[in-house]
Scaffold this active site. Structure first.
Site, PDB file in Angstrom:
ATOM      1  N   TYR A 157       0.824  -1.208   0.000  1.00 30.42           N
ATOM      2  CA  TYR A 157       0.000   0.000   0.000  1.00 30.42           C
ATOM      3  C   TYR A 157       0.859   1.258   0.000  1.00 30.42           C
ATOM      4  O   TYR A 157       0.663   2.165  -0.819  1.00 30.42           O
ATOM      5  CB  TYR A 157      -0.929   0.004   1.215  1.00 30.42           C
ATOM      6  CG  TYR A 157      -1.742   1.267   1.344  1.00 30.42           C
ATOM      7  CD1 TYR A 157      -2.788   1.529   0.464  1.00 30.42           C
ATOM      8  CD2 TYR A 157      -1.465   2.205   2.337  1.00 30.42           C
ATOM      9  CE1 TYR A 157      -3.542   2.690   0.571  1.00 30.42           C
ATOM     10  CE2 TYR A 157      -2.216   3.367   2.451  1.00 30.42           C
ATOM     11  CZ  TYR A 157      -3.249   3.608   1.565  1.00 30.42           C
ATOM     12  OH  TYR A 157      -3.977   4.758   1.665  1.00 30.42           O
ATOM     13  N   LYS A 161       1.263   4.114  -2.975  1.00 26.61           N
ATOM     14  CA  LYS A 161       0.940   5.515  -2.754  1.00 26.61           C
ATOM     15  C   LYS A 161       2.144   6.415  -3.003  1.00 26.61           C
ATOM     16  O   LYS A 161       1.978   7.592  -3.371  1.00 26.61           O
ATOM     17  CB  LYS A 161       0.376   5.722  -1.348  1.00 26.61           C
ATOM     18  CG  LYS A 161      -1.034   5.172  -1.191  1.00 26.61           C
ATOM     19  CD  LYS A 161      -1.973   5.797  -2.216  1.00 26.61           C
ATOM     20  CE  LYS A 161      -3.371   5.261  -2.187  1.00 26.61           C
ATOM     21  NZ  LYS A 161      -4.240   5.871  -3.198  1.00 26.61           N
TER      22      LYS A 161
END
Length: 271
Positions: A157, A161
């Site tokens: 994740y 990002k």
């Protein structure tokens, strides 16, 4: 030039089923831009569309597509082929799990990268050329403070990002003199249904009706977003997160990772 003239007549909002995505779509409609609502769940999209239809004069369309599936970007391009898309909002890609990388199948990480990176890149490559040709348009890419430094329980994740943030910054650099506003919107802890479910499951809030400690209200996020559409390439939402990023910026990379790791371990320990 009005907002709708600059960014309309249609916007595509990926991740529009609830939370910041649905609120951003509503904000666009309130400003006179028609909205294509994109998410996996058709029934929820129908509810969001009905709310927008009852509160504004903007048109809505719903598009139920799983962004993690192969061919998602092509399906979206085909479904919107006859529309003039002047604004793209990519708000998909939250991680509801917050688990160690090795505790889940690698396919979970691959799905994260597909949804957060590959489809985003494909959609921008598809929709941006017509914006450049018209000399107007906007692209908002939702990022996360997790992308500023690596930490446990968010390996894929956080990396995805970080990609989103740098992608938005680089795209801004290429399109800023062509009339297209690009903004990487960096969020911290935000009071969304997904966060409430995660915090409730970890015992950090007593009910799904409670606001998670330190979470920024969705309305505040959206207000900052619209106020700073031309403040690219990157806008960090919330005073607390902006202060935190200043602290991280004063540290070496190794120190930043150690700080994020400590914070992550503390969060897990309090659940």
């Amino acid at each position: 030039m009005t907002f709708a003239a600059k960014y309309g007549p249609w916007a595509l909002v990926a991740g529009a089923s609830d939370g910041v995505g649905a609120a951003f779509a509503t904000g666009l409609a309130e400003r006179g831009v028609n909205v294509v609502l994109l998410a996996r769940r058709q029934a929820v999209l129908n509810d969001v569309a009905a709310q927008i239809d009852s509160a504004t004069s903007a048109q809505t369309r719903t598009l139920a597509v799983d962004l993690a599936q192969p061919g998602a970007a092509a399906a979206i391009a085909e479904a919107t082929a006859e529309l003039e898309i002047g604004f793209v909002v990519y708000c998909a890609g939250a991680d509801p799990n917050f688990k160690p990388f090795l505790s889940s199948p690698v396919e979970a990480a691959e799905t994260m990268v597909q949804r957060n990176c590959m489809v985003l890149m494909q959609l921008c490559h598809h929709f941006a050329p017509s914006m450049v040709e018209r000399g107007r348009g906007g692209i908002v890419i939702f990022g996360s403070g997790a992308g500023f430094a690596g930490g446990p329980n968010m390996v894929a994740y956080a990396a995805s990002k970080a990609f989103d943030m740098v992608f938005a910054e680089a795209l801004w650099a290429e399109l800023r003199d062509k009339g297209v506003d690009v903004l990487g919107l960096i969020l911290g802890k935000t009071d969304t249904p997904a966060l409430r479910e995660l915090e409730y499951s970890r015992g950090r809030i007593a009910s799904l009706d409670h606001v998670p400690p330190g979470a920024v209200a969705v309305d505040d996020v959206i207000a900052e977003a619209f106020e700073n559409l031309t403040s690219g390439p990157t806008w960090i939402v919330g005073e607390e997160l902006r202060a935190g990023m200043q602290i991280l910026g004063s540290l070496t990379r190794n120190q930043a990772v150690q700080l994020i790791s400590a914070a992550s371990e503390a969060a897990m320990g309090s659940g």
